[in-house]
Design a protein around this motif. Structure first.
Motif, PDB file in Angstrom:
ATOM      1  N   LEU A  90       0.836  -1.210   0.000  1.00 55.01           N
ATOM      2  CA  LEU A  90       0.000   0.000   0.000  1.00 55.01           C
ATOM      3  C   LEU A  90       0.867   1.255   0.000  1.00 55.01           C
ATOM      4  O   LEU A  90       0.578   2.231  -0.696  1.00 55.01           O
ATOM      5  N   VAL A  93       2.255   1.952  -3.444  1.00 53.41           N
ATOM      6  CA  VAL A  93       1.323   2.640  -4.355  1.00 53.41           C
ATOM      7  C   VAL A  93       1.308   4.133  -4.044  1.00 53.41           C
ATOM      8  O   VAL A  93       1.333   4.977  -4.940  1.00 53.41           O
ATOM      9  N   GLU A  94       1.302   4.451  -2.763  1.00 52.95           N
ATOM     10  CA  GLU A  94       1.274   5.871  -2.342  1.00 52.95           C
ATOM     11  C   GLU A  94       2.486   6.633  -2.846  1.00 52.95           C
ATOM     12  O   GLU A  94       2.369   7.758  -3.319  1.00 52.95           O
ATOM     13  N   LEU A 115      -7.501  -5.043  -5.586  1.00 56.63           N
ATOM     14  CA  LEU A 115      -6.556  -4.345  -6.465  1.00 56.63           C
ATOM     15  C   LEU A 115      -6.592  -2.873  -6.091  1.00 56.63           C
ATOM     16  O   LEU A 115      -7.628  -2.228  -6.192  1.00 56.63           O
ATOM     17  N   VAL A 116      -5.450  -2.381  -5.617  1.00 56.73           N
ATOM     18  CA  VAL A 116      -5.330  -0.948  -5.311  1.00 56.73           C
ATOM     19  C   VAL A 116      -4.435  -0.357  -6.384  1.00 56.73           C
ATOM     20  O   VAL A 116      -3.305  -0.820  -6.573  1.00 56.73           O
ATOM     21  N   THR A 117      -4.911   0.633  -7.104  1.00 58.52           N
ATOM     22  CA  THR A 117      -4.167   1.113  -8.278  1.00 58.52           C
ATOM     23  C   THR A 117      -4.315   2.608  -8.474  1.00 58.52           C
ATOM     24  O   THR A 117      -5.320   3.213  -8.083  1.00 58.52           O
ATOM     25  N   THR A 118      -3.285   3.192  -9.071  1.00 59.97           N
ATOM     26  CA  THR A 118      -3.363   4.605  -9.451  1.00 59.97           C
ATOM     27  C   THR A 118      -3.751   4.744 -10.930  1.00 59.97           C
ATOM     28  O   THR A 118      -3.937   5.851 -11.419  1.00 59.97           O
ATOM     29  N   ASN A 119      -3.884   3.620 -11.621  1.00 60.31           N
ATOM     30  CA  ASN A 119      -4.244   3.646 -13.039  1.00 60.31           C
ATOM     31  C   ASN A 119      -5.656   3.105 -13.196  1.00 60.31           C
ATOM     32  O   ASN A 119      -5.896   1.905 -13.136  1.00 60.31           O
ATOM     33  N   LYS A 120      -6.599   3.998 -13.383  1.00 63.11           N
ATOM     34  CA  LYS A 120      -8.007   3.556 -13.399  1.00 63.11           C
ATOM     35  C   LYS A 120      -8.313   2.646 -14.601  1.00 63.11           C
ATOM     36  O   LYS A 120      -9.307   1.944 -14.604  1.00 63.11           O
TER      37      LYS A 120
ATOM     38  N   PHE B 158     -13.876  -9.901  -6.014  1.00 61.87           N
ATOM     39  CA  PHE B 158     -12.850  -8.985  -6.522  1.00 61.87           C
ATOM     40  C   PHE B 158     -13.247  -7.557  -6.192  1.00 61.87           C
ATOM     41  O   PHE B 158     -14.399  -7.160  -6.334  1.00 61.87           O
ATOM     42  N   ASP B 159     -12.258  -6.795  -5.762  1.00 59.16           N
ATOM     43  CA  ASP B 159     -12.529  -5.411  -5.383  1.00 59.16           C
ATOM     44  C   ASP B 159     -11.423  -4.516  -5.954  1.00 59.16           C
ATOM     45  O   ASP B 159     -10.242  -4.841  -5.855  1.00 59.16           O
ATOM     46  N   LYS B 160     -11.828  -3.414  -6.550  1.00 56.70           N
ATOM     47  CA  LYS B 160     -10.840  -2.492  -7.149  1.00 56.70           C
ATOM     48  C   LYS B 160     -10.955  -1.128  -6.472  1.00 56.70           C
ATOM     49  O   LYS B 160     -12.049  -0.584  -6.343  1.00 56.70           O
ATOM     50  N   VAL B 161      -9.814  -0.619  -6.066  1.00 54.83           N
ATOM     51  CA  VAL B 161      -9.779   0.703  -5.406  1.00 54.83           C
ATOM     52  C   VAL B 161      -8.828   1.590  -6.186  1.00 54.83           C
ATOM     53  O   VAL B 161      -7.687   1.206  -6.452  1.00 54.83           O
ATOM     54  N   ILE B 162      -9.304   2.765  -6.547  1.00 58.48           N
ATOM     55  CA  ILE B 162      -8.453   3.708  -7.279  1.00 58.48           C
ATOM     56  C   ILE B 162      -7.864   4.703  -6.277  1.00 58.48           C
ATOM     57  O   ILE B 162      -8.585   5.303  -5.489  1.00 58.48           O
ATOM     58  N   ARG B 163      -6.549   4.867  -6.319  1.00 53.99           N
ATOM     59  CA  ARG B 163      -5.899   5.847  -5.459  1.00 53.99           C
ATOM     60  C   ARG B 163      -5.274   6.939  -6.322  1.00 53.99           C
ATOM     61  O   ARG B 163      -4.948   6.689  -7.482  1.00 53.99           O
ATOM     62  N   GLN B 164      -5.053   8.086  -5.723  1.00 48.02           N
ATOM     63  CA  GLN B 164      -4.458   9.182  -6.480  1.00 48.02           C
ATOM     64  C   GLN B 164      -2.984   8.944  -6.724  1.00 48.02           C
ATOM     65  O   GLN B 164      -2.523   8.927  -7.823  1.00 48.02           O
ATOM     66  N   GLY B 165      -2.211   8.803  -5.738  1.00 48.18           N
ATOM     67  CA  GLY B 165      -0.782   8.455  -5.831  1.00 48.18           C
ATOM     68  C   GLY B 165       0.033   9.335  -6.766  1.00 48.18           C
ATOM     69  O   GLY B 165      -0.479  10.203  -7.454  1.00 48.18           O
TER      70      GLY B 165
END
Lengths: 366, 365
Positions: A90, A93-94, A115-120, B158-165
């Protein structure tokens, strides 16, 4: 008028540095852009992501997910790095170490893949969603007593269409875009046509001569159009011969498109010059037009816009006609694009003559 | 510093120059960086079956891709002009074929065989094969949909989370645009030398007590000052409008871009001296900028280009600027970019020597 036309054409062709640049630059662009974009598409380098992975599952569940992460095709695009803790992923990603982070954990009887992502638009989402659905099917089928077997997966799902599109190489596909983008520089001649009159007092001499201004302008427009069209033809020939570019469409249609583009570009240069009365600002506006129209037509990558703005771009319409004739598109698309190009051309020259007409009785000395 | 102050006043007094150097770059960046559809797959679907299964497949595709529903006869045009990346034709009888285990397949079309299609194709493949498996194990349509609902019971979620980063590629793209507009700025400022020569300002300066070298040095310093102001404004804009991240060593990045301003102005002085004409110098930089930025890796990753092109790009200052910027944005160590600074300063020295040699003749003319 014919004398003016001959003189202007001769002057344009005698401008060796600009003529050479106008021929060489698109060839360079075709080579670079064609190869670069083909390379990017084949390798998927634009899709490449650094992906963090943390698998908290055990046994068969862990194995199947690990297998997916190490799959060859998967690995071409995604650079997977296993981490020991969820917080590491995590944080990654930050701070930008990872574009995406996948972690799998068991919550009660359910397996949750996050899925944690900065690319939508990450392709990982599609891959993981598919994996999840297949896993659910396999487990539920087994519970129902059905023999879920992997060899079901050997059946072909796709058939290639009979509609043979061919498979153009990068240079084939982007030679059209690159040439159209480069032709916009021909607008410089439109700018010089209008502003040189002011600089050298040619306008005063023209006004006292027996030749009407309309004939002077007509001769220059014709000369610039022939010049820009000739440049386009030379570039097409050189790109076919030296770079193997594909221009195998109807030659009459290709020629007409180039003439229309030349007319429009020349007119646009003249409009900018007439409005701004400044070479620098006119060239600045031409640069803006170059970038906007090229982007609208997809010159910087195969994702053109389809908005009204794109339709008003001469590049967009010229590109549609050329691709249609080279790769067998519909006649309706060609007619529509030709129609728009005619409208753009007429509008451009109408604006020019309105602006010029309103300045005609003004001060000729600058 | 009369010449220095005067050049700044001339520049600030010209609205067109102010617009091109400060406003246009911001507008451009807004336009180009707002478009983030670069990676999303666009798919055209001609659904000739119009069944529950075909609609569900389209719905699933719409979750992650841009999907356009069109007729079969429109597909070819859309693919050829690049409006879509990939096209599917779901044939009539698709649902029936799946349920009754008849051989049935989806027609696919694509023009450019790209890795971009891989994800979507894999998804469709798995989805249809799953349905075919269910179809093989049911007796009728009712049982098929019953089993489908049963088998969708979620053991896996399944779970998708969008972060700014921090998006390094966006920051790198912004630097590419900055380089492009620094080049445009450099010719607009350097063209003042041509204007001075044409108006005999140079003659008057030579006739005055001011040494000729002061004129050149002060002019050059004024051009660099304008460039550094441009870079500063663009960085502020990028930070506040796009919230871009430029790495922990932002000061070094700022110094790198300022060094490129010096290189660009030195290069523009050569162009001005060679072309001898304001219009042609604008035209030449207009033509040169795109390949310079492209070959420098400002638009896309150089790794995708042929080896020969990658080798040529190492002889171009934009390459060293982009590489240095990339390293700093990705938080490489400062000493990793020392070579980049050295190379850029070498370019500056070379361009300045050439322009000094040519300037004497230029001024005489």
């Amino acid at each position: 008028m014919f004398t003016i036309f001959k003189l202007a054409l001769k002057r344009n062709f005698m401008n060796i540095p600009i003529t050479v640049v106008l021929i060489f630059f698109p060839l360079l662009l075709i080579y670079i852009l064609g190869n670069a974009l083909e390379g990017m598409q084949e390798s998927g380098i634009t899709l490449q992501e650094n992906v963090g992975f943390y698998n908290q599952l055990q046994g068969v569940e862990a194995e199947s997910l690990n297998q997916l992460m190490t799959d060859d095709q998967f690995g071409e695009i995604f650079i997977i790095e296993q981490v020991n803790e969820k917080s590491v992923g995590l944080d990654g990603v930050e701070n930008g170490d990872f574009t995406s982070f996948i972690f799998a954990e068991k919550i009660g009887q359910q397996v949750k893949i996050s899925l944690v992502t900065t690319n939508k638009n990450t392709p990982l989402a599609t891959v993981l969603r598919s994996f999840t659905e297949t896993a659910n099917l396999a487990i539920n089928a087994s519970r129902s007593g059905l023999n879920w077997q992997l060899d079901t997966y050997n059946q072909e799902v796709f058939s290639k269409s009979d509609d043979n599109l061919g498979s153009p190489k990068g240079i084939d596909y982007y030679c059209v875009q690159s040439l159209l983008q480069s032709l916009i520089f021909g607008g410089l001649f439109g700018i010089f046509t209008v502003l040189e009159d002011n600089d050298k007092n040619t306008y005063v001499r023209v006004k006292v001569s027996p030749v009407s201004r309309r004939k002077v302008m007509g001769g220059r427009i014709a000369a610039n159009t022939i010049y820009i069209t000739s440049i386009a033809m030379i570039v097409m020939s050189c790109s076919t011969f030296f770079l193997g570019a594909n221009w195998n469409g109807n030659p009459v249609i290709i020629f007409l498109v180039m003439v229309l583009m030349a007319l429009i570009i020349n007119g646009v240069g003249m409009v900018f010059a007439a409005i701004t009365n400044s070479t620098g600002l006119a060239i600045g506006l031409l640069t803006v037009a170059l970038m906007l129209w090229s982007k609208a037509s997809g010159a910087y990558g195969p994702e053109p816009s389809d908005s009204i703005f794109a339709v008003l771009s001469p590049n967009f319409n010229a590109k549609n006609i050329l691709y249609a004739t080279i790769y067998g598109g519909s006649q309706m698309m060609m007619f529509r694009a030709f129609g728009w190009m005619m409208i753009i051309m007429c509008a451009t020259y109408l604006v020019f003559f309105i602006v010029e007409g309103s300045k005609r009785n003004g001060d000729f000395q600058k | 510093m009369v010449i220095f102050r005067n050049n700044l006043k001339r520049f600030i007094g010209s609205k067109p120059k102010l617009i091109i150097v400060f406003i246009v770059p911001m507008l451009f960046t807004i336009l180009f960086m707002s478009d983030d559809n670069n990676i999303q797959v666009s798919i055209a679907v001609a659904d000739e079956d119009l069944s529950v299964i075909s609609r569900e497949l389209i719905g699933k595709l719409q979750e992650e891709s841009e999907v356009k529903i069109i007729m079969r006869n429109e597909i070819r045009d859309n693919i050829i002009v690049g409006d879509v990346d990939y096209a599917l034709i779901i044939p009539k009888g698709f649902q029936e074929g799946i349920i009754n285990s008849h051989p049935i397949s989806i027609e696919e079309l694509y023009f450019i065989d790209s890795m971009k299609l891989h994800g979507a194709r894999s998804f469709i493949q798995n989805y249809v094969r799953n349905l075919k498996f269910i179809g093989k194990n049911v007796a009728n349509e009712e049982e098929f949909f019953q089993k489908t609902a049963e088998f969708e019971q979620e053991n896996y979620v399944f779970d998708k989370v969008i972060r700014q980063g921090h998006k390094a590629n966006e920051s790198e793209g912004a630097i590419g645009y900055m380089i492009q507009f620094i080049l445009y700025m450099s010719i607009i400022t350097s063209a003042l030398l041509i204007i001075d020569r044409d108006r005999n300002t140079v003659v008057r300066i030579i006739a005055s007590s001011l040494p000729r070298s002061h004129y050149i040095v002060q002019s050059f310093l004024s051009f660099i000052t304008i460039g550094v102001i441009q870079v500063s404004i663009m960085f502020v804009f990028y930070h506040f409008y796009f919230a871009l991240y430029f790495g922990k060593n932002f000061i070094i990045l700022f110094l790198l871009m300022s060094t490129f301003v010096i290189v660009a102005n030195a290069l523009s002085m050569i162009i001005v001296i060679l072309t001898k004409n304001e219009k042609f110098s604008y035209g030449l930089i207009l033509v040169l900028t795109t390949p310079l930025v492209m070959l420098g890796g400002g638009y896309f990753n150089l790794e995708a280009m042929p080896q020969a092109v990658q080798l040529i790009s190492k002889f171009i200052p934009t390459y060293w600027t982009m590489e240095g910027a990339r390293m700093l944005i990705n938080d490489n160590h400062i000493k990793d970019v020392a070579v980049n600074f050295l190379v850029l300063l070498t370019f500056t020295a070379t361009f300045l020597i050439i322009s000094m040699i040519g300037y004497k003749k230029f001024a005489k003319e």
